[in-house]
Design a protein around this motif. Sequence first.
Motif, PDB file in Angstrom:
ATOM      1  N   GLY A 276      25.112  -6.147 -42.134  1.00  0.00           N
ATOM      2  CA  GLY A 276      25.520  -4.663 -41.795  1.00  0.00           C
ATOM      3  C   GLY A 276      26.198  -3.999 -43.103  1.00  0.00           C
ATOM      4  N   THR A 277      25.817  -2.746 -43.004  1.00  0.00           N
ATOM      5  CA  THR A 277      26.185  -1.875 -43.980  1.00  0.00           C
ATOM      6  C   THR A 277      27.196  -0.708 -43.761  1.00  0.00           C
ATOM      7  OG1 THR A 277      24.477  -0.298 -43.454  1.00  0.00           O
ATOM      8  CG2 THR A 277      23.840  -2.106 -45.174  1.00  0.00           C
ATOM      9  N   VAL A 296      27.262 -13.541 -49.252  1.00  0.00           N
ATOM     10  CA  VAL A 296      26.373 -12.705 -49.684  1.00  0.00           C
ATOM     11  C   VAL A 296      26.640 -11.544 -48.730  1.00  0.00           C
ATOM     12  CG1 VAL A 296      23.975 -11.926 -50.181  1.00  0.00           C
ATOM     13  CG2 VAL A 296      24.849 -14.302 -50.775  1.00  0.00           C
ATOM     14  N   ALA A 297      26.861 -10.279 -48.993  1.00  0.00           N
ATOM     15  CA  ALA A 297      27.174  -9.149 -48.489  1.00  0.00           C
ATOM     16  C   ALA A 297      26.739  -7.829 -48.993  1.00  0.00           C
ATOM     17  CB  ALA A 297      28.523  -8.936 -48.071  1.00  0.00           C
ATOM     18  N   PRO A 298      26.627  -6.690 -48.199  1.00  0.00           N
ATOM     19  CA  PRO A 298      26.127  -5.391 -48.856  1.00  0.00           C
ATOM     20  C   PRO A 298      27.350  -4.761 -49.806  1.00  0.00           C
ATOM     21  CG  PRO A 298      26.526  -5.083 -46.610  1.00  0.00           C
ATOM     22  CD  PRO A 298      26.490  -6.473 -46.749  1.00  0.00           C
ATOM     23  N   ALA A 299      26.971  -3.888 -50.901  1.00  0.00           N
ATOM     24  CA  ALA A 299      28.105  -3.455 -51.536  1.00  0.00           C
ATOM     25  C   ALA A 299      28.355  -2.150 -50.805  1.00  0.00           C
ATOM     26  CB  ALA A 299      27.407  -3.450 -53.034  1.00  0.00           C
ATOM     27  N   ALA A 300      29.039  -2.382 -49.758  1.00  0.00           N
ATOM     28  CA  ALA A 300      29.140  -1.021 -49.071  1.00  0.00           C
ATOM     29  C   ALA A 300      30.387  -1.332 -48.305  1.00  0.00           C
ATOM     30  CB  ALA A 300      28.005  -0.564 -48.130  1.00  0.00           C
ATOM     31  N   TYR A 316      25.026  -7.145 -52.670  1.00  0.00           N
ATOM     32  CA  TYR A 316      23.415  -6.451 -53.005  1.00  0.00           C
ATOM     33  C   TYR A 316      23.732  -5.046 -52.515  1.00  0.00           C
ATOM     34  CZ  TYR A 316      22.804  -7.430 -47.992  1.00  0.00           C
ATOM     35  OH  TYR A 316      23.041  -7.324 -46.583  1.00  0.00           O
ATOM     36  N   ALA A 317      22.696  -4.548 -53.125  1.00  0.00           N
ATOM     37  CA  ALA A 317      22.397  -2.847 -52.764  1.00  0.00           C
ATOM     38  C   ALA A 317      22.107  -2.963 -51.248  1.00  0.00           C
ATOM     39  CB  ALA A 317      21.345  -2.313 -53.655  1.00  0.00           C
ATOM     40  N   PRO A 318      23.064  -2.026 -50.626  1.00  0.00           N
ATOM     41  CA  PRO A 318      23.080  -1.895 -49.161  1.00  0.00           C
ATOM     42  C   PRO A 318      21.530  -2.074 -48.363  1.00  0.00           C
ATOM     43  CG  PRO A 318      24.673  -0.497 -50.114  1.00  0.00           C
ATOM     44  CD  PRO A 318      23.942  -0.911 -51.264  1.00  0.00           C
ATOM     45  N   GLU A 319      20.579  -1.241 -48.880  1.00  0.00           N
ATOM     46  CA  GLU A 319      19.183  -1.019 -48.438  1.00  0.00           C
ATOM     47  C   GLU A 319      18.116  -1.863 -49.031  1.00  0.00           C
ATOM     48  OE1 GLU A 319      19.183   0.453 -45.727  1.00  0.00           O
ATOM     49  OE2 GLU A 319      21.279   1.082 -45.854  1.00  0.00           O
ATOM     50  N   ASP A 320      18.703  -2.636 -49.933  1.00  0.00           N
ATOM     51  CA  ASP A 320      17.782  -3.482 -50.551  1.00  0.00           C
ATOM     52  C   ASP A 320      17.484  -4.977 -50.161  1.00  0.00           C
ATOM     53  OD1 ASP A 320      15.965  -4.945 -52.621  1.00  0.00           O
ATOM     54  OD2 ASP A 320      17.242  -3.873 -54.482  1.00  0.00           O
ATOM     55  N   ASP A 321      16.304  -5.084 -49.237  1.00  0.00           N
ATOM     56  CA  ASP A 321      16.213  -6.306 -48.711  1.00  0.00           C
ATOM     57  C   ASP A 321      15.835  -7.432 -49.594  1.00  0.00           C
ATOM     58  OD1 ASP A 321      16.787  -5.256 -46.237  1.00  0.00           O
ATOM     59  OD2 ASP A 321      14.883  -5.426 -45.447  1.00  0.00           O
ATOM     60  N   ASP A 322      15.163  -6.967 -50.657  1.00  0.00           N
ATOM     61  CA  ASP A 322      14.539  -7.978 -51.772  1.00  0.00           C
ATOM     62  C   ASP A 322      15.845  -8.581 -52.395  1.00  0.00           C
ATOM     63  OD1 ASP A 322      11.941  -7.784 -51.109  1.00  0.00           O
ATOM     64  OD2 ASP A 322      11.765  -6.065 -52.650  1.00  0.00           O
ATOM     65  N   ALA A 323      17.068  -7.744 -52.893  1.00  0.00           N
ATOM     66  CA  ALA A 323      18.132  -8.061 -53.616  1.00  0.00           C
ATOM     67  C   ALA A 323      18.968  -8.976 -52.591  1.00  0.00           C
ATOM     68  CB  ALA A 323      18.993  -6.661 -53.709  1.00  0.00           C
ATOM     69  N   LEU A 324      18.852  -8.777 -51.211  1.00  0.00           N
ATOM     70  CA  LEU A 324      19.695  -9.782 -50.384  1.00  0.00           C
ATOM     71  C   LEU A 324      19.016 -11.138 -50.405  1.00  0.00           C
ATOM     72  CD1 LEU A 324      21.183 -10.833 -47.666  1.00  0.00           C
ATOM     73  CD2 LEU A 324      19.594  -9.504 -46.351  1.00  0.00           C
ATOM     74  N   GLU A 325      17.549 -11.129 -50.433  1.00  0.00           N
ATOM     75  CA  GLU A 325      16.757 -12.235 -50.272  1.00  0.00           C
ATOM     76  C   GLU A 325      17.049 -13.127 -51.836  1.00  0.00           C
ATOM     77  OE1 GLU A 325      12.354 -14.223 -50.231  1.00  0.00           O
ATOM     78  OE2 GLU A 325      12.846 -12.345 -48.937  1.00  0.00           O
ATOM     79  N   ARG A 326      17.065 -12.393 -52.794  1.00  0.00           N
ATOM     80  CA  ARG A 326      17.178 -12.929 -54.296  1.00  0.00           C
ATOM     81  C   ARG A 326      18.623 -13.482 -54.064  1.00  0.00           C
ATOM     82  NH1 ARG A 326      14.759  -8.304 -55.977  1.00  0.00           N
ATOM     83  NH2 ARG A 326      16.600  -7.154 -56.671  1.00  0.00           N
TER      84      ARG A 326
END
Length: 377
Positions: A276-277, A296-300, A316-326
């Motif tokens: 969640g963001t 691992v959590a959104p930077a928000a 990770y960047a809040p809307e970046d699903d690729d960054a979350l996965e990485r």
Amino acid sequence: MRIAVVTESFLPSANGVTTSVVRVLDHLAAAGHDAVVVCPGPAPRSYAGFPVVEVPAFSYRGFRAGIPSAGLVRALDDFRPDVLHAASPFGIGAQALVAARRRGVPTVAIFQTDVAGFARQHGLAVTAPTVWRWLRHIHSYADLTLAPSSATLADLAANGIGRTRWWGRGVDTTTFHPQHRRTEPGRALREELLAGAGPGTALIGYVGRLAPEKRVERLVRLASLPGARLVAVGDGPSRPGLERALAGTGARLLGRLDGPELARAYAALDVFVHTGTTETFGQTLQEAMASGLPVVAPAAGGPIDVVAEGMTGYLYAPEDDDALERAVRVLVADPQMRARMGEAGRRRVLPRSWEALGEAILGHYRDAIAQTASTRV
């Protein structure tokens, strides 16, 4: 002191607002103060020896929302509080703040729910400005507004809400502890969750409400990561859709857990993920860190204050699903890094006791009382 606690959520509902209110009540009882709780029904008749007054309520997307009523005002008049504690005020909390102002009762409001963000996640972005106008109006009646993170304090300031202070969230580092992984029930749970998985498989876990505002659909792509298995703990309106999307992946949905079962579930995991963001704080992140997990959590919002980037986990960047996965891939592939970050995370949350925060909020109550008294002179 006599404290009237008016809360938009209470037991049996399980969420961050309820948890904070329960912990405050526990501290008030231990410190010898008197309190009354006003909340949406149905609810227990008492808690920690304090009476609980129900107000009428309706359900919306799994939430019980209280309806302003004459009963709330009667409860305040009967109790005659020294201070009003309004937990996440929006409906009945707003009524309570107005009533308290008219009676000269000092007030402390706890800003804990990003209602505007909630509206956006439910496809109601157009209503966000209206929500903020209403929140400004509500909090104009509060002598103090307490918020749990620097990001939330900045949001309040940007939207014209003043008289704010920081008040965080505690974590029970005895209940949430890595040792649960080594107990017989803990080992049994981990073996059950890993049944049929290959050697060295890491358990990726999420704990929280399964609802649109939590963005739980993002978990689906993590379920197919090599060397990992997804575990989700919680319930809510998004559960049926999540179950369908995860069918055949080996993911495990455990439903809502509490107490020792929840503590064992945290400890059984290898990596904790939050999707969640719109979190004003992120209590599950603290519980995961107390359990010795990298997160691992959104930077928000709240996670910015909770997670030490690169030390206790990754943001990770809040809307970046690729960054979350990485970020999750890195942790799945490196058990030593998981252990280092998990240990650092537990050390980070050890000083954050509910006792310390209970004493802090008593100080905020006293300040609100003193401020009100000074205006009467």
